[in-house]
Write a protein that holds these residues in place. Structure first.
Motif, mmCIF file in Angstrom:
data_model
loop_
_atom_site.group_PDB
_atom_site.id
_atom_site.type_symbol
_atom_site.label_atom_id
_atom_site.label_comp_id
_atom_site.label_asym_id
_atom_site.label_seq_id
_atom_site.Cartn_x
_atom_site.Cartn_y
_atom_site.Cartn_z
ATOM 1 N N ASP A 162 0.832 -1.203 0.000
ATOM 2 C CA ASP A 162 0.000 0.000 0.000
ATOM 3 C C ASP A 162 0.867 1.253 0.000
ATOM 4 O O ASP A 162 0.548 2.238 -0.671
ATOM 5 C CB ASP A 162 -0.922 0.013 1.224
ATOM 6 C CG ASP A 162 -2.018 -1.042 1.130
ATOM 7 O OD1 ASP A 162 -2.425 -1.352 -0.007
ATOM 8 O OD2 ASP A 162 -2.440 -1.555 2.171
ATOM 9 N N HIS A 200 -2.251 2.824 -4.571
ATOM 10 C CA HIS A 200 -3.387 3.149 -3.713
ATOM 11 C C HIS A 200 -2.878 3.640 -2.363
ATOM 12 O O HIS A 200 -1.703 3.484 -2.023
ATOM 13 C CB HIS A 200 -4.282 1.920 -3.529
ATOM 14 C CG HIS A 200 -4.795 1.353 -4.814
ATOM 15 N ND1 HIS A 200 -5.691 2.013 -5.613
ATOM 16 C CD2 HIS A 200 -4.501 0.179 -5.452
ATOM 17 C CE1 HIS A 200 -5.956 1.290 -6.681
ATOM 18 N NE2 HIS A 200 -5.233 0.162 -6.618
ATOM 19 N N TYR A 201 -3.747 4.241 -1.607
ATOM 20 C CA TYR A 201 -3.359 4.721 -0.283
ATOM 21 C C TYR A 201 -4.482 4.448 0.710
ATOM 22 O O TYR A 201 -5.653 4.304 0.335
ATOM 23 C CB TYR A 201 -3.049 6.220 -0.304
ATOM 24 C CG TYR A 201 -4.153 7.080 -0.891
ATOM 25 C CD1 TYR A 201 -5.196 7.553 -0.105
ATOM 26 C CD2 TYR A 201 -4.133 7.423 -2.240
ATOM 27 C CE1 TYR A 201 -6.202 8.329 -0.644
ATOM 28 C CE2 TYR A 201 -5.138 8.201 -2.790
ATOM 29 C CZ TYR A 201 -6.169 8.657 -1.986
ATOM 30 O OH TYR A 201 -7.167 9.420 -2.527
ATOM 31 N N LYS A 202 -4.128 4.358 1.970
ATOM 32 C CA LYS A 202 -5.101 4.124 3.026
ATOM 33 C C LYS A 202 -5.619 5.460 3.568
ATOM 34 O O LYS A 202 -4.914 6.454 3.552
ATOM 35 C CB LYS A 202 -4.467 3.340 4.171
ATOM 36 C CG LYS A 202 -4.023 1.925 3.806
ATOM 37 C CD LYS A 202 -3.400 1.248 5.014
ATOM 38 C CE LYS A 202 -2.969 -0.181 4.677
ATOM 39 N NZ LYS A 202 -2.329 -0.847 5.834
ATOM 40 N N TYR A 255 -2.648 11.594 -2.639
ATOM 41 C CA TYR A 255 -1.752 10.777 -1.821
ATOM 42 C C TYR A 255 -1.497 11.430 -0.468
ATOM 43 O O TYR A 255 -1.046 12.569 -0.389
ATOM 44 C CB TYR A 255 -0.433 10.542 -2.553
ATOM 45 C CG TYR A 255 -0.571 9.611 -3.731
ATOM 46 C CD1 TYR A 255 -0.981 8.289 -3.550
ATOM 47 C CD2 TYR A 255 -0.289 10.041 -5.024
ATOM 48 C CE1 TYR A 255 -1.118 7.422 -4.624
ATOM 49 C CE2 TYR A 255 -0.415 9.181 -6.111
ATOM 50 C CZ TYR A 255 -0.835 7.875 -5.898
ATOM 51 O OH TYR A 255 -0.967 7.026 -6.969
ATOM 52 N N HIS A 314 1.338 7.162 2.187
ATOM 53 C CA HIS A 314 1.870 6.760 0.886
ATOM 54 C C HIS A 314 3.219 7.383 0.592
ATOM 55 O O HIS A 314 3.510 8.508 1.005
ATOM 56 C CB HIS A 314 0.886 7.139 -0.228
ATOM 57 C CG HIS A 314 1.165 6.449 -1.524
ATOM 58 N ND1 HIS A 314 2.028 6.956 -2.471
ATOM 59 C CD2 HIS A 314 0.702 5.269 -2.029
ATOM 60 C CE1 HIS A 314 2.079 6.136 -3.504
ATOM 61 N NE2 HIS A 314 1.295 5.107 -3.277
#
Length: 237
Positions: free
Chosen positions: A3, A8-10, A128, A132
């Protein structure tokens, strides 16, 4: 790690002037202040060289990681991945400056750092956030360019000259025409010459395409003149 270094990012998308953004700006301002505060100590030969080389290596590592990120995620293309945007070009020039001490490169970077600083204040991060890699890459590289320019100014005594304003404006316009040609070949939008960035920026106030490009010419000239004014009393010419 997938990740962090993926596409993608959390969590929530990045927002300008969020806690993470303001904290990052504070860190850059604090480090810049510390360089000014300890400028006498930092002028010592070995310390000075170590600091310059450390910043140069850090920028090299960050740029290498960026190209690795493009490759790993299958994102590399001539349209988006070339280091032609002003901030990315400034990063490469900054690496050369830190290792060579070139005063001509400093001259260009001193004025281009206005654009880098603007990017720090209104970043185009595609959402982002601090979970990230791209968040850290953006602020480390942009922050180090500003800090390196201030280091060479406060510590090493580098100064723009009166003739620097016109010379760097000419260099910037020549670079812009070169990048416009590359945009035609690749279909890219380097220097945002084909359309404005998605994120909020000063361009939002400068009219539609292509008029915002002409408006930026005036903004750049005023910015360059204002950036030179602190050194006018030194009689640099």
């Amino acid at each position: 790690m997938k990740d962090f270094f993926g596409i993608h990012y959390k969590g929530n998308a990045f927002h300008a002037f969020s806690y993470a953004h303001l904290t990052t700006i504070f860190v850059i301002v604090f480090l810049s202040f510390m360089i000014y505060q300890f400028r006498e100590r930092l002028r010592e030969g070995r310390i000075n060289q170590w600091m310059r080389y450390a910043m140069g290596v850090a920028l090299l590592i960050q740029q290498s990681l960026l190209y690795l990120w493009y490759h790993v995620n299958g994102l590399w293309s001539f349209a988006v991945s070339l280091p032609l945007n002003l901030c990315e070009a400034a990063v490469l020039l900054c690496i050369v400056l830190l290792f060579t001490g070139s005063k001509r490169i400093y001259e260009v970077l001193y004025f281009w750092s206005i654009g880098v600083l603007s990017a720090i204040i209104t970043p185009d991060l595609n959402g982002y956030n601090p979970s990230h890699f791209m968040f850290y890459h953006f602020f480390i590289t942009h922050g180090l360019v500003v800090i390196a320019v201030l280091f060479m100014t406060f510590v090493n005594g580098y100064r723009p000259q009166r003739s620097s304003v016109g010379r760097v404006m000419l260099i910037t316009n020549m670079y812009m025409f070169f990048v416009a040609f590359i945009n035609i070949i690749t279909g890219g939008n380097y220097l945002f010459l084909r359309q404005k960035p998605v994120a909020f920026s000063i361009m939002d106030y400068l009219g539609p395409w292509p008029w915002y490009i002409l408006s930026l010419e005036g903004v750049a000239l005023v910015g360059f003149i204002l950036a030179y004014l602190p050194f006018k009393k030194d009689g640099a010419c």
